[in-house]
Structure formats: structure tokens, C-alpha cells
Enzyme design. Structure first.
Site, PDB file in Angstrom:
ATOM      1  N   ASP A 268     -22.087  19.829  -2.981  1.00 25.16           N
ATOM      2  CA  ASP A 268     -21.938  18.389  -3.183  1.00 25.16           C
ATOM      3  C   ASP A 268     -22.883  17.711  -2.184  1.00 25.16           C
ATOM      4  O   ASP A 268     -22.629  17.718  -0.989  1.00 25.16           O
ATOM      5  CB  ASP A 268     -20.475  18.016  -2.927  1.00 25.16           C
ATOM      6  CG  ASP A 268     -20.230  16.507  -2.953  1.00 25.16           C
ATOM      7  OD1 ASP A 268     -21.203  15.734  -2.984  1.00 25.16           O
ATOM      8  OD2 ASP A 268     -19.045  16.118  -2.929  1.00 25.16           O
TER       9      ASP A 268
ATOM     10  N   LYS B  26     -24.450   6.257  -2.882  1.00 30.20           N
ATOM     11  CA  LYS B  26     -24.962   6.225  -1.513  1.00 30.20           C
ATOM     12  C   LYS B  26     -26.446   5.849  -1.536  1.00 30.20           C
ATOM     13  O   LYS B  26     -26.752   4.695  -1.799  1.00 30.20           O
ATOM     14  CB  LYS B  26     -24.639   7.556  -0.832  1.00 30.20           C
ATOM     15  CG  LYS B  26     -23.180   7.548  -0.368  1.00 30.20           C
ATOM     16  CD  LYS B  26     -22.329   8.641  -0.876  1.00 30.20           C
ATOM     17  CE  LYS B  26     -20.856   8.398  -0.555  1.00 30.20           C
ATOM     18  NZ  LYS B  26     -19.978   9.435  -1.072  1.00 30.20           N
TER      19      LYS B  26
ATOM     20  N   ASN C 257     -23.018   3.020   2.986  1.00 27.97           N
ATOM     21  CA  ASN C 257     -23.745   4.255   2.662  1.00 27.97           C
ATOM     22  C   ASN C 257     -25.020   3.978   1.874  1.00 27.97           C
ATOM     23  O   ASN C 257     -25.604   4.891   1.300  1.00 27.97           O
ATOM     24  CB  ASN C 257     -22.862   5.186   1.838  1.00 27.97           C
ATOM     25  CG  ASN C 257     -21.641   5.656   2.597  1.00 27.97           C
ATOM     26  OD1 ASN C 257     -21.716   5.935   3.786  1.00 27.97           O
ATOM     27  ND2 ASN C 257     -20.511   5.730   1.908  1.00 27.97           N
TER      28      ASN C 257
ATOM     29  N   HIS D 228     -15.131  17.381   1.136  1.00 29.65           N
ATOM     30  CA  HIS D 228     -14.604  16.085   0.694  1.00 29.65           C
ATOM     31  C   HIS D 228     -13.260  16.230  -0.029  1.00 29.65           C
ATOM     32  O   HIS D 228     -13.018  17.225  -0.724  1.00 29.65           O
ATOM     33  CB  HIS D 228     -15.630  15.455  -0.251  1.00 29.65           C
ATOM     34  CG  HIS D 228     -15.369  14.024  -0.575  1.00 29.65           C
ATOM     35  ND1 HIS D 228     -14.740  13.618  -1.724  1.00 29.65           N
ATOM     36  CD2 HIS D 228     -15.667  12.896   0.121  1.00 29.65           C
ATOM     37  CE1 HIS D 228     -14.666  12.294  -1.741  1.00 29.65           C
ATOM     38  NE2 HIS D 228     -15.223  11.832  -0.631  1.00 29.65           N
TER      39      HIS D 228
ATOM     40  N   HIS E  11     -24.520  12.948   0.422  1.00 28.84           N
ATOM     41  CA  HIS E  11     -25.208  12.258   1.523  1.00 28.84           C
ATOM     42  C   HIS E  11     -26.607  12.788   1.802  1.00 28.84           C
ATOM     43  O   HIS E  11     -27.300  12.274   2.671  1.00 28.84           O
ATOM     44  CB  HIS E  11     -24.358  12.336   2.796  1.00 28.84           C
ATOM     45  CG  HIS E  11     -23.030  11.680   2.634  1.00 28.84           C
ATOM     46  ND1 HIS E  11     -22.849  10.322   2.770  1.00 28.84           N
ATOM     47  CD2 HIS E  11     -21.833  12.193   2.280  1.00 28.84           C
ATOM     48  CE1 HIS E  11     -21.584  10.033   2.530  1.00 28.84           C
ATOM     49  NE2 HIS E  11     -20.943  11.137   2.229  1.00 28.84           N
TER      50      HIS E  11
ATOM     51  N   GLU F 255     -20.525  20.907   1.211  1.00 30.40           N
ATOM     52  CA  GLU F 255     -21.348  19.702   1.101  1.00 30.40           C
ATOM     53  C   GLU F 255     -22.720  20.010   1.678  1.00 30.40           C
ATOM     54  O   GLU F 255     -22.868  20.932   2.487  1.00 30.40           O
ATOM     55  CB  GLU F 255     -20.704  18.546   1.881  1.00 30.40           C
ATOM     56  CG  GLU F 255     -19.399  18.092   1.281  1.00 30.40           C
ATOM     57  CD  GLU F 255     -18.749  16.933   2.045  1.00 30.40           C
ATOM     58  OE1 GLU F 255     -19.466  16.141   2.676  1.00 30.40           O
ATOM     59  OE2 GLU F 255     -17.520  16.834   1.993  1.00 30.40           O
TER      60      GLU F 255
HETATM   61  C1  LIG Z   1     -18.686   9.716  -1.462  1.00 30.02           C
HETATM   62  C2  LIG Z   1     -18.463  11.156  -1.739  1.00 30.02           C
HETATM   63  C3  LIG Z   1     -17.952  11.606  -2.944  1.00 30.02           C
HETATM   64  C4  LIG Z   1     -17.411  10.667  -3.972  1.00 30.02           C
HETATM   65  O1  LIG Z   1     -18.436  10.100  -4.672  1.00 30.02           O
HETATM   66  P1  LIG Z   1     -18.139   8.732  -5.436  1.00 30.02           P
HETATM   67  O2  LIG Z   1     -19.286   8.628  -6.353  1.00 30.02           O
HETATM   68  O3  LIG Z   1     -18.083   7.690  -4.404  1.00 30.02           O
HETATM   69  O4  LIG Z   1     -16.841   8.931  -6.147  1.00 30.02           O
HETATM   70  C5  LIG Z   1     -17.897  12.962  -3.195  1.00 30.02           C
HETATM   71  N1  LIG Z   1     -18.299  13.838  -2.264  1.00 30.02           N
HETATM   72  C6  LIG Z   1     -18.757  13.447  -1.076  1.00 30.02           C
HETATM   73  C7  LIG Z   1     -19.197  14.462  -0.091  1.00 30.02           C
HETATM   74  C8  LIG Z   1     -18.847  12.089  -0.764  1.00 30.02           C
HETATM   75  O5  LIG Z   1     -19.267  11.696   0.426  1.00 30.02           O
END
Ligand SMILES: *Cc1c(COP(=O)(O)O)cnc(C)c1O
Length: 385
Positions: free
Chosen positions: A204, A236, A47, A133, A207, A175
Site C-alpha cells: 500500500d 494524498k 497530505n 494501516h 504516501h 506500506e
Molecule cells: C490514507 C491511507 C489509506 C486510505 O486511503 P483513502 O483513499 O484515504 O481511503 C490507506 N492506506 C494508507 C497507508 C493510508 O495512509
């Protein structure tokens, strides 16, 4: 059943379903190449979308930070774990994203858990996109609030749930760019529904941040939406790890009082905050990297020819190829590995049953010949019986 019997039964069941997960130690796996067992693989599973995990300025900032502050923060932010490096990073993030406050967390998982757990009470409800997520759905399910899931990316489905009466407050969760599908949430439509029903929106953008929008400000900025709660993560596109919650002043103060992860857990090392400041600079000045990523995505999608597997309708760095059965996706993954291409297989319960997939991720580090190679091996894999 004893503890051991129960554990062994669960393991056997996972094996029978071709759903057993295994880690393989590599010798470096976040960049263009993944090294494993002395062999070099083209890496389409990280990522690290902008290739910042190895950026010399980010690495140097971490080293200098460690020399100045040591490697550990020594406690939670309320004790010794909040340095000027943390404060400066929070300030820069808040200004960059146009929020009064930013609060750092050690991971996106922790941030999502902490925010939901601190906010949700018994009369409340949490309305989450069905494909949110695990950290969001789990936090909501474990909270005293009622969890309802709306149809993926459907504002009309959200509206139907919002129209039902509720005693307490409503938190809507989605997300920006979905981690397993690579598609984008219709944020303006979701925000309009939230506003009409006095609900708060929490996005969230794990990405989207760094990749989309002016200076990489993410999905919300790109779509002209300002959720009450924005989660950005640094594992990421930022190439490091950690997360931040962006919000208004009262919520930030509330989280400092009630978010248990901020009170009972050691904060990220100051050196990491230093690295993140350097990474933020790279992200803001990252137009060339974002352009390279866009070119790679375009090359991949234009070159992907009809196949027995379905390429999802994604314009993001996440390009899932739906294969269906677990055993099939594992066979395909192994076949690609034999050809020197590293792609991860995603299986239930991470994705819905019957939709096991290769989760191909493209980054700014890939060269045009890498994308061509990926297309060739996928094409050949398809010809196999
Ligand atoms: C990767 C991810 C997380 C978790 O984040 P980390 O910092 O890896 O714990 C939370 N939400 C989404 C949508 C993710 O893709």
C-alpha cells in the site's frame, strides 16, 4: 446495558483517556493555509504533498468532466459507472507503473478491504507489518484467513513467520511509506522473503506514490520492487481522492468478479476520473514540486534542535514528533494553534499507546519562511513548562 448506555459509556471512556476525537469545520484546509473561524493558520497537517488539490488544471479537468458526464456515475462499473474517462485513467496508470492492469476504487480504504476480502480464504494466512494501516489490518482480521503481524520493517521477523507451514496461500502486506511514522519499508528484503516462500506481496503506497521515484512512481519503483499487488491512493499526493489496484490480468479479472466494492457500490464520478488524469500529468511532470518538498524536508530536519520531544527518523513528508501522553500532545497542539500553526495530534488507537505524537506533514507548497516559523514555534513550545 442498553444501546444508549453502551454508547455513552464508550464516549465517557474516550473522554477520560484524552482520546476523544473532534472535527472542526474549516473553510479550506488542504493547501498551504488552513482557514478556520476567519483565522488563517499555517497548515502542517494535510497530505496534499505536492499541492495539487488546488492546481488549476486539475480543477478545470473536474469542471469540464462534470459538464460532459454530469456529477454522478449512476451505478457501479458493471452497470453505468465505467466511462471512457475511467478506462483511459486505468490504462494510463497501468502503463505508467508497468502493470498489465489497473482497477479504480473510490478510496484506499475500500481498495484494501476489497482486495483482502476477495482473496483470503480459511486455510490462508496474512502476514502484515505491525504498523500497517487500519484498513489492511481490519480487513485481514475480519477475513477467514489467519492474521499474523511481523515486527515493523523487519524482514527477519517476516521470515520466521513464513517458515511456519501453512495449508493455503500466504499474502504479505506492508506500506511503502508508513503513514504514522514516515519511514520506508525494506521492500527488496521483504520481496526476497516472499519469493523464497511462494507468498504474494501487497504494498500500500498511499504516501509514496507521486512523491518518490522517477516521475513519482512511488516506493516500489524507487526500490526496484514489483509486488504482485500494488495499491496507490489519490487522496494524498494526487490531491483528489480514490485509489487503484495495480496487478496482473488474472487478478484484475478475478477482482471484477469477486471484489464486492466493485459490484455493489457506485463507482467514482467520471469527472473525478478526468481530474485524476490531469493530476497524473502534474505528478509525472512534478519534478520541481518534488524538489521543493525535498528542500522543505531537509530545511525542517536540519533546523530542528534538541527538544524534549523526539523527532522520528523519517526522510519523508511525514515528520512525526513523539510526545508520549495524550494530554501533553493535545496541549502542545493547542499551543501551536494559538500561534497560528495547524498540526494534528495522533493518539492511540491510531498509534501505539504512550506514543501520541504531532504528525507534521510538509508539502511542496510550503515556503522557506513557513518552515522557519514552524521551527520557531516548536522551539518556543518546548521552553514552556
Ligand atoms: C490514507 C491511507 C489509506 C486510505 O486511503 P483513502 O483513499 O484515504 O481511503 C490507506 N492506506 C494508507 C497507508 C493510508 O495512509
Amino acid at each position: 446495558m442498553s444501546w444508549l448506555q453502551r454508547i455513552e459509556a464508550a464516549l465517557v471512556q474516550r473522554q477520560h483517556a484524552d482520546a476523544y476525537r473532534m472535527r472542526l469545520a474549516n473553510q479550506g484546509g488542504s493547501g498551504r493555509w488552513l482557514m478556520q473561524n476567519e483565522r488563517r493558520y499555517l497548515n502542517f497537517s494535510s497530505n496534499d504533498y505536492l499541492g495539487l488539490s488546488h492546481h488549476p488544471e486539475v480543477v478545470r479537468a473536474w469542471q469540464r468532466g462534470a459538464e460532459q458526464y454530469g456529477v454522478g456515475s449512476g451505478g457501479s462499473g458493471h452497470v453505468t459507472g465505467y466511462t471512457e474517462a475511467h478506462a483511459e485513467l486505468e490504462h494510463q496508470l497501468a502503463v505508467w507503473l508497468g502493470y498489465p492492469r489497473a482497477l479504480l476504487f473510490i478510496s484506499g480504504y475500500a481498495a484494501n478491504q476489497a482486495v483482502v476480502a476477495a482473496l483470503a480464504q480459511a486455510d490462508d494466512r496474512i502476514l502484515a507489518d505491525k504498523f500497517s494501516h487500519a484498513s489492511l489490518l481490519e480487513a485481514a482480521a475480519q477475513s477467514p484467513a489467519t492474521l499474523r503481524r511481523f515486527q515493523h520493517n523487519r524482514a527477519d521477523s517476516l521470515k520466521m513467520l513464513l517458515e511456519k507451514p501453512v495449508q493455503g496461500q500466504t499474502l504479505v502486506v506492508t506500506e511503502g511509506v508508513f503513514s504514522m511514522d514516515g519511514d520506508t519499508a525494506p521492500l527488496p528484503a521483504l520481496q526476497a522473503q516472499c519469493r523464497a516462500h511462494h507468498a504474494w506481496l501487497m504494498v500500500d503506497d498511499a504516501h509514496g506514490i507521486g512523491v518518490l521515484g522517477d516521475e513519482g512512481r512511488g516506493s516500489c519503483w524507487q526500490q526496484g520492487v514489483k509486488p504482485e499487488i500494488l495499491i496507490v491512493t489519490f487522496g494524498k499526493a494526487f490531491g483528489v481522492s480514490g485509489a487503484a489496484v495495480l496487478c496482473a490480468e488474472p487478478l484484475a479479472e478475478y477482482l471484477l468478479q469477486f471484489a464486492r466494492h466493485l459490484i455493489y457500490s457506485t463507482s467514482m464520478p467520471a469527472a473525478q476520473a478526468c481530474a485524476l488524469r490531469a493530476s497524473l500529468n502534474c505528478v509525472r511532470q512534478g519534478d520541481a514540486r518534488r524538489e521543493a518538498l525535498r528542500r522543505n524536508i531537509a530545511q525542517f530536519r536540519a533546523g530542528f534542535s534538541q527538544s524534549s520531544y523526539r523527532l522520528m527518523d523519517s526522510r519523508s513528508a511525514i515528520q512525526p514528533l513523539i510526545v508520549g501522553e495524550n494530554a501533553l500532545v493535545l496541549a502542545l497542539m493547542r499551543h501551536l494553534r494559538e500561534l497560528g500553526v495547524w498540526v494534528s495530534a495522533m493518539r492511540p488507537p491510531t498509534v501505539p499507546p504512550g506514543s501520541a505524537r504531532l504528525r507534521i506533514t510538509l508539502t511542496a507548497e510550503h515556503q522557506p519562511e513557513d518552515i522557519s516559523r514552524l521551527l520557531t514555534v516548536l522551539h518556543h513550545a518546548d521552553k514552556k513548562p
